[in-house]
Design an enzyme around this catalytic site. Sequence first.
Site, PDB file in Angstrom:
ATOM      1  N   ASP A  47      -6.453  -0.920  -6.661  1.00 13.59           N
ATOM      2  CA  ASP A  47      -5.180  -0.577  -6.025  1.00 13.59           C
ATOM      3  C   ASP A  47      -5.384  -0.662  -4.513  1.00 13.59           C
ATOM      4  O   ASP A  47      -6.515  -0.716  -4.034  1.00 13.59           O
ATOM      5  CB  ASP A  47      -4.747   0.851  -6.419  1.00 13.59           C
ATOM      6  CG  ASP A  47      -3.234   1.038  -6.369  1.00 13.59           C
ATOM      7  OD1 ASP A  47      -2.610   1.148  -7.438  1.00 13.59           O
ATOM      8  OD2 ASP A  47      -2.673   1.055  -5.248  1.00 13.59           O
ATOM      9  N   ASP A  69      -6.946  -5.614  -2.907  1.00 12.67           N
ATOM     10  CA  ASP A  69      -5.602  -6.185  -2.788  1.00 12.67           C
ATOM     11  C   ASP A  69      -5.562  -7.477  -3.609  1.00 12.67           C
ATOM     12  O   ASP A  69      -6.307  -8.421  -3.319  1.00 12.67           O
ATOM     13  CB  ASP A  69      -5.333  -6.470  -1.299  1.00 12.67           C
ATOM     14  CG  ASP A  69      -3.939  -7.040  -1.043  1.00 12.67           C
ATOM     15  OD1 ASP A  69      -3.327  -7.593  -1.978  1.00 12.67           O
ATOM     16  OD2 ASP A  69      -3.490  -6.951   0.108  1.00 12.67           O
ATOM     17  N   VAL A  70      -4.694  -7.523  -4.620  1.00 13.75           N
ATOM     18  CA  VAL A  70      -4.675  -8.693  -5.527  1.00 13.75           C
ATOM     19  C   VAL A  70      -4.277  -9.990  -4.827  1.00 13.75           C
ATOM     20  O   VAL A  70      -4.552 -11.069  -5.341  1.00 13.75           O
ATOM     21  CB  VAL A  70      -3.735  -8.485  -6.733  1.00 13.75           C
ATOM     22  CG1 VAL A  70      -4.168  -7.301  -7.583  1.00 13.75           C
ATOM     23  CG2 VAL A  70      -2.282  -8.359  -6.295  1.00 13.75           C
ATOM     24  N   ASN A  96      -1.101  -6.671 -13.371  1.00 16.84           N
ATOM     25  CA  ASN A  96       0.095  -5.808 -13.288  1.00 16.84           C
ATOM     26  C   ASN A  96       0.695  -5.720 -11.895  1.00 16.84           C
ATOM     27  O   ASN A  96       1.887  -5.428 -11.747  1.00 16.84           O
ATOM     28  CB  ASN A  96      -0.302  -4.400 -13.774  1.00 16.84           C
ATOM     29  CG  ASN A  96       0.744  -3.352 -13.466  1.00 16.84           C
ATOM     30  OD1 ASN A  96       1.814  -3.361 -14.054  1.00 16.84           O
ATOM     31  ND2 ASN A  96       0.440  -2.471 -12.520  1.00 16.84           N
ATOM     32  N   TYR A 162      11.812 -12.153  -5.581  1.00 14.70           N
ATOM     33  CA  TYR A 162      11.244 -11.420  -6.720  1.00 14.70           C
ATOM     34  C   TYR A 162      11.520 -12.162  -8.031  1.00 14.70           C
ATOM     35  O   TYR A 162      10.624 -12.326  -8.864  1.00 14.70           O
ATOM     36  CB  TYR A 162      11.846 -10.016  -6.761  1.00 14.70           C
ATOM     37  CG  TYR A 162      11.229  -9.089  -7.791  1.00 14.70           C
ATOM     38  CD1 TYR A 162       9.920  -8.651  -7.671  1.00 14.70           C
ATOM     39  CD2 TYR A 162      11.975  -8.638  -8.885  1.00 14.70           C
ATOM     40  CE1 TYR A 162       9.359  -7.789  -8.611  1.00 14.70           C
ATOM     41  CE2 TYR A 162      11.427  -7.768  -9.822  1.00 14.70           C
ATOM     42  CZ  TYR A 162      10.115  -7.344  -9.681  1.00 14.70           C
ATOM     43  OH  TYR A 162       9.568  -6.495 -10.615  1.00 14.70           O
ATOM     44  N   LYS A 166       8.721 -13.718 -10.541  1.00 12.44           N
ATOM     45  CA  LYS A 166       8.554 -13.246 -11.922  1.00 12.44           C
ATOM     46  C   LYS A 166       8.816 -14.364 -12.939  1.00 12.44           C
ATOM     47  O   LYS A 166       8.205 -14.375 -14.007  1.00 12.44           O
ATOM     48  CB  LYS A 166       9.443 -12.028 -12.180  1.00 12.44           C
ATOM     49  CG  LYS A 166       9.003 -10.770 -11.411  1.00 12.44           C
ATOM     50  CD  LYS A 166       7.555 -10.368 -11.685  1.00 12.44           C
ATOM     51  CE  LYS A 166       7.220  -8.977 -11.142  1.00 12.44           C
ATOM     52  NZ  LYS A 166       5.788  -8.635 -11.313  1.00 12.44           N
TER      53      LYS A 166
END
Length: 268
Positions: A47, A69-70, A96, A162, A166
């Site tokens: 996270d 950080d992804v 996620n 967004y 997605k």
Amino acid sequence: MAADAGRSSNTAVLNGARAVVTAGAAGIGRAIADAFAVAGARIAVCDVDEAALTAFREARPDAIAVEADVSQEASLGAFLDRIEADWGGADIVVANAGIGGPAGAVETIAFDDWKACLAVNLDGAFLTCRWAARVLKAQQSGLLLLTASTAGLFGYPKRSPYAAAKWGVVGLMKTLAMELGPHGVRVNALCPGAVDGPRMDRVVAREAQAHDVDEAAIRRRYVDGVSMKTWVTAEEVADAALFLASPAGAKISGQALAIDGNTQTLAP
Ligand code: NAD
């Protein structure tokens, strides 16, 4: 033979499985990590929120909990390297992490805000999946779960970054299910509807500003477009993740599963 013979109870259904959850210290990721831990899995989360990580470590001292950080290849890579070093692999990987991104008509969206939204939602999913594909394929088993959204199934006015990210996540899931299926690896996406909590409070505030209406009106719109007239909870999303990770999900792959009371439209 008893009617329930051969069925496992949820408390040990993931018995010793190694489960990785990005953005797992709070929100939906935390609920998934908790559900998996209760079901007997070992847990690793990353996270960017140090305070949330501290709280997570206090609650689950046996878990791996790392600041990463992804959207940053080196940062995420250090977390994933640590998992390989400590565990030698993984059985369940949940890509996620995601952020809401900017709200507004497309002509008002700054390029930097577009890129920041795609960096976490889509680059982060790609980097996590690329690692998971290598690890799970080598083992010839495992589950890769991506957190998409109902925004990955419908058009979503004034949330174009967004929605685009997605839909990209769902496309990644569909493709990886085909690439990894022959190697015994399942790939699915969770598509939550609006989840009650601090994140949606922030989203509602931004959308109220973008549409120039009050926040109560935005909240009503979310329910208006849903058959069951309901929001969902992070725990309900985690229950679906647990079902997919359990033996009950053994032959489910390539699916975008909506946990949302049946969204009919995201258009206001
Ligand atoms: P959240 O805003 O509650 O954040 C959860 C955690 O993600 C936080 O601890 C945060 O620090 C962490 N995080 C944010 N950016 C990160 C990054 N770059 N790297 C690592 N961690 C990061 O989010 P949430 O509501 O739990 O959402 C989780 C996922 O579910 C996201 O992919 C989101 O798009 C998706 N989703 C959420 C909702 C909703 O209504 N909340 C609905 C549909 C889909």
